[in-house]
Design a protein around this motif. Structure first.
Motif, PDB file in Angstrom:
ATOM      1  N   THR A   1      60.561  20.431  35.437  1.00 36.12           N
ATOM      2  CA  THR A   1      59.442  20.647  34.515  1.00 36.12           C
ATOM      3  C   THR A   1      59.798  20.537  33.031  1.00 36.12           C
ATOM      4  OG1 THR A   1      59.856  23.029  34.552  1.00 36.12           O
ATOM      5  CG2 THR A   1      58.251  22.162  36.144  1.00 36.12           C
ATOM      6  N   ASP A   2      61.062  20.728  32.671  1.00 40.02           N
ATOM      7  CA  ASP A   2      61.436  20.813  31.257  1.00 40.02           C
ATOM      8  C   ASP A   2      62.616  19.914  30.920  1.00 40.02           C
ATOM      9  OD1 ASP A   2      59.588  22.948  30.575  1.00 40.02           O
ATOM     10  OD2 ASP A   2      60.901  24.268  31.727  1.00 40.02           O
ATOM     11  N   ILE A   3      62.724  19.594  29.630  1.00 38.85           N
ATOM     12  CA  ILE A   3      63.938  18.994  29.083  1.00 38.85           C
ATOM     13  C   ILE A   3      64.540  20.053  28.170  1.00 38.85           C
ATOM     14  CG2 ILE A   3      64.911  17.197  27.628  1.00 38.85           C
ATOM     15  CD1 ILE A   3      62.877  15.274  28.738  1.00 38.85           C
ATOM     16  N   ASN A   4      65.833  20.285  28.337  1.00 36.90           N
ATOM     17  CA  ASN A   4      66.537  21.337  27.603  1.00 36.90           C
ATOM     18  C   ASN A   4      67.539  20.718  26.642  1.00 36.90           C
ATOM     19  OD1 ASN A   4      65.492  23.667  29.259  1.00 36.90           O
ATOM     20  ND2 ASN A   4      66.404  22.378  30.832  1.00 36.90           N
ATOM     21  N   PHE A   5      67.583  21.269  25.437  1.00 40.35           N
ATOM     22  CA  PHE A   5      68.515  20.825  24.417  1.00 40.35           C
ATOM     23  C   PHE A   5      69.317  22.026  23.943  1.00 40.35           C
ATOM     24  CE2 PHE A   5      64.604  18.308  23.952  1.00 40.35           C
ATOM     25  CZ  PHE A   5      65.098  17.037  24.179  1.00 40.35           C
ATOM     26  N   VAL A   6      70.616  21.829  23.774  1.00 44.52           N
ATOM     27  CA  VAL A   6      71.474  22.866  23.203  1.00 44.52           C
ATOM     28  C   VAL A   6      72.340  22.211  22.134  1.00 44.52           C
ATOM     29  CG1 VAL A   6      73.302  24.562  23.617  1.00 44.52           C
ATOM     30  CG2 VAL A   6      71.534  24.178  25.353  1.00 44.52           C
ATOM     31  N   LEU A   7      72.297  22.761  20.935  1.00 37.21           N
ATOM     32  CA  LEU A   7      73.143  22.333  19.832  1.00 37.21           C
ATOM     33  C   LEU A   7      74.048  23.502  19.485  1.00 37.21           C
ATOM     34  CD1 LEU A   7      74.010  20.534  17.440  1.00 37.21           C
ATOM     35  CD2 LEU A   7      72.025  21.417  16.197  1.00 37.21           C
ATOM     36  N   THR A   8      75.369  23.311  19.631  1.00 44.02           N
ATOM     37  CA  THR A   8      76.308  24.372  19.283  1.00 44.02           C
ATOM     38  C   THR A   8      77.036  23.993  17.999  1.00 44.02           C
ATOM     39  OG1 THR A   8      78.163  23.497  20.586  1.00 44.02           O
ATOM     40  CG2 THR A   8      76.638  24.997  21.708  1.00 44.02           C
ATOM     41  N   PHE A   9      77.390  25.019  17.220  1.00 42.18           N
ATOM     42  CA  PHE A   9      78.072  24.796  15.944  1.00 42.18           C
ATOM     43  C   PHE A   9      78.842  26.056  15.565  1.00 42.18           C
ATOM     44  CE2 PHE A   9      73.781  26.239  15.230  1.00 42.18           C
ATOM     45  CZ  PHE A   9      73.887  27.205  14.247  1.00 42.18           C
ATOM     46  N   ALA A  10      79.638  25.940  14.511  1.00 42.62           N
ATOM     47  CA  ALA A  10      80.399  27.072  13.966  1.00 42.62           C
ATOM     48  C   ALA A  10      81.329  27.689  15.001  1.00 42.62           C
ATOM     49  CB  ALA A  10      79.460  28.128  13.382  1.00 42.62           C
ATOM     50  N   GLY A  11      82.006  26.866  15.719  1.00 37.90           N
ATOM     51  CA  GLY A  11      82.920  27.400  16.723  1.00 37.90           C
ATOM     52  C   GLY A  11      83.892  26.337  17.173  1.00 37.90           C
ATOM     53  N   PRO A  12      84.698  26.616  18.125  1.00 33.97           N
ATOM     54  CA  PRO A  12      84.756  27.915  18.790  1.00 33.97           C
ATOM     55  C   PRO A  12      85.419  28.964  17.898  1.00 33.97           C
ATOM     56  CG  PRO A  12      86.474  26.486  19.648  1.00 33.97           C
ATOM     57  CD  PRO A  12      85.666  25.663  18.686  1.00 33.97           C
ATOM     58  N   GLN A  13      84.994  30.177  18.101  1.00 33.90           N
ATOM     59  CA  GLN A  13      85.545  31.299  17.342  1.00 33.90           C
ATOM     60  C   GLN A  13      85.722  32.494  18.262  1.00 33.90           C
ATOM     61  OE1 GLN A  13      82.620  31.901  14.267  1.00 33.90           O
ATOM     62  NE2 GLN A  13      81.390  33.250  15.531  1.00 33.90           N
ATOM     63  N   ALA A  14      86.525  33.431  17.808  1.00 32.68           N
ATOM     64  CA  ALA A  14      86.802  34.627  18.607  1.00 32.68           C
ATOM     65  C   ALA A  14      85.502  35.361  18.933  1.00 32.68           C
ATOM     66  CB  ALA A  14      87.750  35.555  17.860  1.00 32.68           C
ATOM     67  N   ALA A  15      85.461  35.970  20.100  1.00 38.32           N
ATOM     68  CA  ALA A  15      84.255  36.644  20.586  1.00 38.32           C
ATOM     69  C   ALA A  15      83.851  37.845  19.729  1.00 38.32           C
ATOM     70  CB  ALA A  15      84.452  37.083  22.037  1.00 38.32           C
ATOM     71  N   ASN A  16      84.761  38.375  18.927  1.00 39.46           N
ATOM     72  CA  ASN A  16      84.413  39.539  18.096  1.00 39.46           C
ATOM     73  C   ASN A  16      83.841  39.150  16.733  1.00 39.46           C
ATOM     74  OD1 ASN A  16      86.827  38.533  17.087  1.00 39.46           O
ATOM     75  ND2 ASN A  16      87.669  40.559  16.629  1.00 39.46           N
ATOM     76  N   LEU A  17      83.683  37.845  16.468  1.00 36.58           N
ATOM     77  CA  LEU A  17      83.114  37.405  15.195  1.00 36.58           C
ATOM     78  C   LEU A  17      81.608  37.191  15.345  1.00 36.58           C
ATOM     79  CD1 LEU A  17      85.867  34.885  14.071  1.00 36.58           C
ATOM     80  CD2 LEU A  17      85.490  37.225  13.260  1.00 36.58           C
ATOM     81  N   PRO A  18      80.852  37.384  14.254  1.00 45.36           N
ATOM     82  CA  PRO A  18      79.394  37.244  14.347  1.00 45.36           C
ATOM     83  C   PRO A  18      78.966  35.775  14.368  1.00 45.36           C
ATOM     84  CG  PRO A  18      80.020  37.725  12.098  1.00 45.36           C
ATOM     85  CD  PRO A  18      81.286  37.817  12.925  1.00 45.36           C
ATOM     86  N   ALA A  19      77.715  35.555  14.718  1.00 44.66           N
ATOM     87  CA  ALA A  19      77.119  34.222  14.652  1.00 44.66           C
ATOM     88  C   ALA A  19      77.072  33.769  13.196  1.00 44.66           C
ATOM     89  CB  ALA A  19      75.719  34.249  15.249  1.00 44.66           C
TER      90      ALA A  19
END
Length: 174
Positions: free
Chosen positions: A19-37
């Motif tokens: 039913t859908d087309i999905n888009f994902v754009l990732t940026f500013a990474g990879p970074q440690a899991a304890n850092l904020p977005a």
């Protein structure tokens, strides 16, 4: 040269369901899991969709910007979504839905799998040395924009659908 973390695209993913087309754009990474977005109001993110010839022309440019709210809060604005009246706007880390389109911007576990040690061993020896138990990106995060749009708003007959992304920084230097 100092990297521009907020404008650095990590990956672009696109796939469809029944039913859908999905888009994902990732940026500013990879970074440690304890850092904020990372949300930078001076960066324009564009997910370009082409569903007609020429395949290098964005027929559906979807624009995403972040803005600072009160305190240390951020919001997201997404424009150019087919079938959506106006923009989708709201707080980050929130599921936003309007006119059948879903958007979420926030911090996510890095979805890319890569065995860096296996790659290095393969290059050094000439023999494939990848191991699916070693993930260089495990436990690291990216900031991401996730969009789900009904297929009938993207598809154009039997034409292929091409997807790519760009970033532009406002107030840059010449």
């Amino acid at each position: 040269m100092t990297p521009d973390k907020a404008a650095d695209i990590a990956d672009v993913f696109a796939w469809h369901t029944a039913t859908d087309i999905n888009f994902v754009l990732t940026f500013a990474g990879p970074q440690a899991a304890n850092l904020p977005a990372v949300y930078d109001p001076d960066v324009l993110y564009t997910i370009n969709v082409s569903n007609a010839a020429p395949r290098t022309t964005p027929d559906i440019p979807i624009e995403v910007r972040f803005g600072r709210g009160s305190g240390n809060t951020f919001g997201v604005q997404v424009k150019g979504l087919p079938g959506v009246t106006g923009a989708i706007e709201g707080a980050v880390e929130t599921d936003l839905v309007k006119d059948g389109v879903r958007v979420r911007a926030g911090l996510f576990d890095d979805p890319f799998f890569f065995d860096l040690q296996g790659f290095r061993d393969t290059v050094a020896t000439g023999t494939l040395r990848f191991n699916n138990q070693r993930d260089f990106f495990a436990g690291q995060n990216d900031t991401a924009i996730v969009i789900s749009i009904p297929r009938d708003r993207i598809e154009n007959g039997t034409n292929l659908v091409d997807v790519w992304a760009t970033t532009a920084r406002f107030g840059g230097q010449l």
